[in-house]
Design a protein around this motif. Structure first.
Motif, PDB file in Angstrom:
ATOM      1  N   MET A  20       0.763  -1.054   0.062  1.00 52.48           N
ATOM      2  CA  MET A  20       0.048  -0.134   0.076  1.00 52.48           C
ATOM      3  C   MET A  20       1.016   1.227  -0.003  1.00 52.48           C
ATOM      4  SD  MET A  20      -2.779   1.153   3.051  1.00 52.48           S
ATOM      5  CE  MET A  20      -3.466  -0.377   2.872  1.00 52.48           C
ATOM      6  N   SER A  21       1.045   1.931  -0.961  1.00 44.78           N
ATOM      7  CA  SER A  21       1.725   3.335  -1.033  1.00 44.78           C
ATOM      8  C   SER A  21       0.838   4.234  -0.640  1.00 44.78           C
ATOM      9  CB  SER A  21       2.207   3.240  -2.294  1.00 44.78           C
ATOM     10  OG  SER A  21       1.211   3.446  -3.353  1.00 44.78           O
ATOM     11  N   GLU A  22       1.767   5.491  -0.414  1.00 44.16           N
ATOM     12  CA  GLU A  22       0.782   6.570   0.096  1.00 44.16           C
ATOM     13  C   GLU A  22       0.091   7.200  -1.037  1.00 44.16           C
ATOM     14  OE1 GLU A  22       1.736  10.777   2.176  1.00 44.16           O
ATOM     15  OE2 GLU A  22       3.247   9.387   1.961  1.00 44.16           O
ATOM     16  N   GLN A  23      -1.178   7.655  -0.931  1.00 43.43           N
ATOM     17  CA  GLN A  23      -1.805   8.231  -1.657  1.00 43.43           C
ATOM     18  C   GLN A  23      -2.506   9.388  -1.535  1.00 43.43           C
ATOM     19  OE1 GLN A  23      -4.697   5.042  -2.622  1.00 43.43           O
ATOM     20  NE2 GLN A  23      -3.307   3.917  -3.678  1.00 43.43           N
ATOM     21  N   ALA A  24      -3.045  10.275  -2.439  1.00 45.31           N
ATOM     22  CA  ALA A  24      -3.799  11.423  -2.222  1.00 45.31           C
ATOM     23  C   ALA A  24      -4.869  11.199  -1.164  1.00 45.31           C
ATOM     24  CB  ALA A  24      -4.346  12.183  -3.454  1.00 45.31           C
ATOM     25  N   ARG A  25      -5.407  12.163  -0.438  1.00 44.95           N
ATOM     26  CA  ARG A  25      -6.610  11.870   0.649  1.00 44.95           C
ATOM     27  C   ARG A  25      -7.763  11.553  -0.319  1.00 44.95           C
ATOM     28  NH1 ARG A  25     -10.642  16.047   2.991  1.00 44.95           N
ATOM     29  NH2 ARG A  25     -11.328  14.661   5.069  1.00 44.95           N
ATOM     30  N   ASP A  26      -8.479  10.585   0.434  1.00 44.47           N
ATOM     31  CA  ASP A  26      -9.828  10.060  -0.076  1.00 44.47           C
ATOM     32  C   ASP A  26     -10.719  10.898   0.666  1.00 44.47           C
ATOM     33  OD1 ASP A  26     -12.316   9.284  -0.891  1.00 44.47           O
ATOM     34  OD2 ASP A  26     -11.476   6.969  -1.075  1.00 44.47           O
ATOM     35  N   PRO A  27     -11.477  11.811   0.808  1.00 42.28           N
ATOM     36  CA  PRO A  27     -12.157  12.513   1.641  1.00 42.28           C
ATOM     37  C   PRO A  27     -13.297  11.765   2.108  1.00 42.28           C
ATOM     38  CG  PRO A  27     -12.490  13.790  -0.271  1.00 42.28           C
ATOM     39  CD  PRO A  27     -11.214  12.578  -0.314  1.00 42.28           C
ATOM     40  N   GLU A  28     -13.677  10.702   1.227  1.00 37.76           N
ATOM     41  CA  GLU A  28     -14.927   9.843   1.505  1.00 37.76           C
ATOM     42  C   GLU A  28     -14.639   8.577   2.288  1.00 37.76           C
ATOM     43  OE1 GLU A  28     -18.058  10.987   0.413  1.00 37.76           O
ATOM     44  OE2 GLU A  28     -17.017  12.934  -0.443  1.00 37.76           O
ATOM     45  N   LEU A  29     -13.467   8.259   2.491  1.00 36.73           N
ATOM     46  CA  LEU A  29     -12.936   7.156   3.218  1.00 36.73           C
ATOM     47  C   LEU A  29     -13.529   6.909   4.414  1.00 36.73           C
ATOM     48  CD1 LEU A  29     -11.408   4.315   2.971  1.00 36.73           C
ATOM     49  CD2 LEU A  29      -9.346   5.592   3.421  1.00 36.73           C
ATOM     50  N   PRO A  30     -13.520   8.122   5.412  1.00 36.78           N
ATOM     51  CA  PRO A  30     -13.761   7.890   6.980  1.00 36.78           C
ATOM     52  C   PRO A  30     -15.262   7.837   6.814  1.00 36.78           C
ATOM     53  CG  PRO A  30     -12.285   9.837   6.567  1.00 36.78           C
ATOM     54  CD  PRO A  30     -12.650   9.151   4.887  1.00 36.78           C
ATOM     55  N   GLY A  31     -15.979   8.065   5.968  1.00 32.03           N
ATOM     56  CA  GLY A  31     -17.355   7.912   5.999  1.00 32.03           C
ATOM     57  C   GLY A  31     -17.780   6.539   5.639  1.00 32.03           C
ATOM     58  N   ARG A  32     -17.244   6.054   4.447  1.00 39.85           N
ATOM     59  CA  ARG A  32     -17.316   4.768   4.354  1.00 39.85           C
ATOM     60  C   ARG A  32     -17.087   3.714   5.505  1.00 39.85           C
ATOM     61  NH1 ARG A  32     -14.944   6.216  -0.632  1.00 39.85           N
ATOM     62  NH2 ARG A  32     -12.854   5.082  -0.256  1.00 39.85           N
ATOM     63  N   LEU A  33     -16.157   4.035   6.076  1.00 40.67           N
ATOM     64  CA  LEU A  33     -15.606   3.159   7.567  1.00 40.67           C
ATOM     65  C   LEU A  33     -16.556   3.277   8.220  1.00 40.67           C
ATOM     66  CD1 LEU A  33     -13.983   1.159   8.877  1.00 40.67           C
ATOM     67  CD2 LEU A  33     -12.593   3.470   9.758  1.00 40.67           C
ATOM     68  N   LEU A  34     -17.136   4.498   8.578  1.00 43.62           N
ATOM     69  CA  LEU A  34     -18.276   4.690   9.816  1.00 43.62           C
ATOM     70  C   LEU A  34     -19.618   3.894   9.194  1.00 43.62           C
ATOM     71  CD1 LEU A  34     -17.704   8.661  10.452  1.00 43.62           C
ATOM     72  CD2 LEU A  34     -17.134   6.316  11.971  1.00 43.62           C
ATOM     73  N   LEU A  35     -20.046   3.999   7.878  1.00 45.35           N
ATOM     74  CA  LEU A  35     -21.020   3.323   7.310  1.00 45.35           C
ATOM     75  C   LEU A  35     -20.985   1.898   7.419  1.00 45.35           C
ATOM     76  CD1 LEU A  35     -22.010   5.756   4.591  1.00 45.35           C
ATOM     77  CD2 LEU A  35     -23.193   5.484   6.821  1.00 45.35           C
ATOM     78  N   THR A  36     -19.870   1.360   6.988  1.00 44.01           N
ATOM     79  CA  THR A  36     -19.686   0.058   7.132  1.00 44.01           C
ATOM     80  C   THR A  36     -19.807  -0.460   8.736  1.00 44.01           C
ATOM     81  OG1 THR A  36     -18.092  -0.206   5.281  1.00 44.01           O
ATOM     82  CG2 THR A  36     -17.906  -1.721   7.016  1.00 44.01           C
ATOM     83  N   ARG A  77     -21.463   1.147  11.359  1.00 43.24           N
ATOM     84  CA  ARG A  77     -22.682   1.087  11.579  1.00 43.24           C
ATOM     85  C   ARG A  77     -23.400  -0.151  11.376  1.00 43.24           C
ATOM     86  NH1 ARG A  77     -26.523   4.720   7.705  1.00 43.24           N
ATOM     87  NH2 ARG A  77     -26.186   2.808   6.707  1.00 43.24           N
ATOM     88  N   ASP A  78     -23.270  -0.474  10.248  1.00 39.49           N
ATOM     89  CA  ASP A  78     -24.178  -1.708   9.649  1.00 39.49           C
ATOM     90  C   ASP A  78     -23.674  -3.085  10.386  1.00 39.49           C
ATOM     91  OD1 ASP A  78     -25.695   0.014   8.103  1.00 39.49           O
ATOM     92  OD2 ASP A  78     -24.361  -0.501   6.191  1.00 39.49           O
ATOM     93  N   ALA A  79     -22.527  -2.920  10.827  1.00 38.74           N
ATOM     94  CA  ALA A  79     -22.003  -4.447  11.476  1.00 38.74           C
ATOM     95  C   ALA A  79     -22.277  -4.129  12.963  1.00 38.74           C
ATOM     96  CB  ALA A  79     -20.349  -4.530  11.342  1.00 38.74           C
ATOM     97  N   LEU A  80     -22.128  -2.980  13.711  1.00 43.30           N
ATOM     98  CA  LEU A  80     -22.185  -3.087  15.139  1.00 43.30           C
ATOM     99  C   LEU A  80     -23.485  -2.879  15.645  1.00 43.30           C
ATOM    100  CD1 LEU A  80     -20.279  -2.675  17.599  1.00 43.30           C
ATOM    101  CD2 LEU A  80     -20.385  -0.345  17.343  1.00 43.30           C
ATOM    102  N   LEU A  81     -24.338  -1.870  15.112  1.00 42.20           N
ATOM    103  CA  LEU A  81     -25.471  -1.690  15.720  1.00 42.20           C
ATOM    104  C   LEU A  81     -26.333  -2.564  15.801  1.00 42.20           C
ATOM    105  CD1 LEU A  81     -26.677   1.088  16.854  1.00 42.20           C
ATOM    106  CD2 LEU A  81     -24.591   1.348  15.421  1.00 42.20           C
ATOM    107  N   PRO A  82     -26.787  -3.690  14.916  1.00 43.62           N
ATOM    108  CA  PRO A  82     -27.400  -4.852  15.122  1.00 43.62           C
ATOM    109  C   PRO A  82     -27.120  -5.687  16.422  1.00 43.62           C
ATOM    110  CG  PRO A  82     -27.199  -4.774  12.744  1.00 43.62           C
ATOM    111  CD  PRO A  82     -26.144  -3.586  13.569  1.00 43.62           C
ATOM    112  N   LEU A  83     -25.713  -5.710  16.365  1.00 38.99           N
ATOM    113  CA  LEU A  83     -25.053  -6.437  17.581  1.00 38.99           C
ATOM    114  C   LEU A  83     -25.739  -5.935  18.926  1.00 38.99           C
ATOM    115  CD1 LEU A  83     -23.028  -8.525  18.881  1.00 38.99           C
ATOM    116  CD2 LEU A  83     -21.258  -6.826  18.520  1.00 38.99           C
ATOM    117  N   LEU A  84     -25.307  -4.588  19.048  1.00 39.45           N
ATOM    118  CA  LEU A  84     -25.655  -3.615  20.045  1.00 39.45           C
ATOM    119  C   LEU A  84     -26.954  -3.725  20.462  1.00 39.45           C
ATOM    120  CD1 LEU A  84     -23.523  -0.605  19.538  1.00 39.45           C
ATOM    121  CD2 LEU A  84     -22.899  -2.797  20.599  1.00 39.45           C
TER     122      LEU A  84
END
Length: 220
Positions: free
Chosen positions: A1-17, A19-26
């Motif tokens: 994995m080489s350093e790349q330009a910032r992907d501003p959508e990446l944090p949001g994708r992680l949070l939505l992923t 959310r969908d995994a954790l909230l049903p468990l909780l």
């Protein structure tokens, strides 16, 4: 994995992923489990989730005054929610996971990007407390690893190439240190996250050459 330009959508994708995994468990976990202690000193699973919810909603609402996210500020957020119902805490957490991505993306300097990584690690803390296998792995690992690379550089950890199952190329973390060879790690993803987040390593297997465990920790 080489350093790349910032992907501003990446944090949001992680949070939505997450959310969908954790909230049903909780929402399907008995309430008494939320009193279990986590890897975060002094915090129960409920405390960790209250902190996560508060941090994300602060970002959503733009309440980012000086000193926010400091230990004192975090403790105050948890204390503020001590009398809330568990359902209210989980509702706030779901709102944060859902709405914080665009707010993080809007900070063009990327200063809030790794908050999403911290949220994902804390979700692992809760899964670990609940005894869920693969606490620090799962679907969120794919967007989390690039954010870990960013955090490892910001924290000036030494340059390390990590060989992980399922990754044809090494994951590159940290920055070069003059006169020092690149460190090497062979581990699974969960163990990599444990090493860099300072979580317990009991029961793990890994091969680390050229660096000490304490040099890799990004949360200090």
């Amino acid at each position: 994995m080489s350093e790349q330009a910032r992907d501003p959508e990446l944090p949001g994708r992680l949070l939505l992923t997450e959310r969908d995994a954790l909230l049903p468990l909780l929402r399907n976990t008995p309430e008494e489990h939320f009193a279990l202690r986590t890897a975060c000193p002094g915090w129960t699973a409920r405390d960790v989730l209250a902190h996560c919810a508060a941090a994300l909603v602060r970002i959503v609402e733009g309440r980012l005054e000086e000193g926010v996210f400091s230990p004192g500020s975090n403790a105050a957020d948890v204390a503020e929610r001590a009398d809330w119902s568990l359902a209210r805490v989980l509702d706030e957490l779901e709102r944060g996971f859902t709405e914080a991505g665009p707010a993080i993306a809007a900070h063009e300097d990327g200063s809030l990007d790794t908050v999403a990584l911290g949220e994902w690690v804390h979700a692992g803390d809760v899964r670990e407390a609940f005894g869920v296998p693969g606490a620090y792995a799962g679907a969120g690992a794919t967007p989390a690893l690039p954010l870990l690379a960013v955090a490892s550089r910001r924290r000036d950890t030494p340059l390390l190439h990590a060989t992980l199952p399922g990754h044809p190329e090494p994951v590159v973390l940290g920055d070069p240190v003059e006169g020092r060879p690149t460190a090497r790690l062979t581990a699974d993803t969960s163990t990599l996250i444990r090493l860099y987040s300072g979580r317990p390593l009991v029961g793990t297997r890994y091969d680390l050459v050229g660096a000490e465990e304490h040099e890799l920790v990004i949360y200090r």
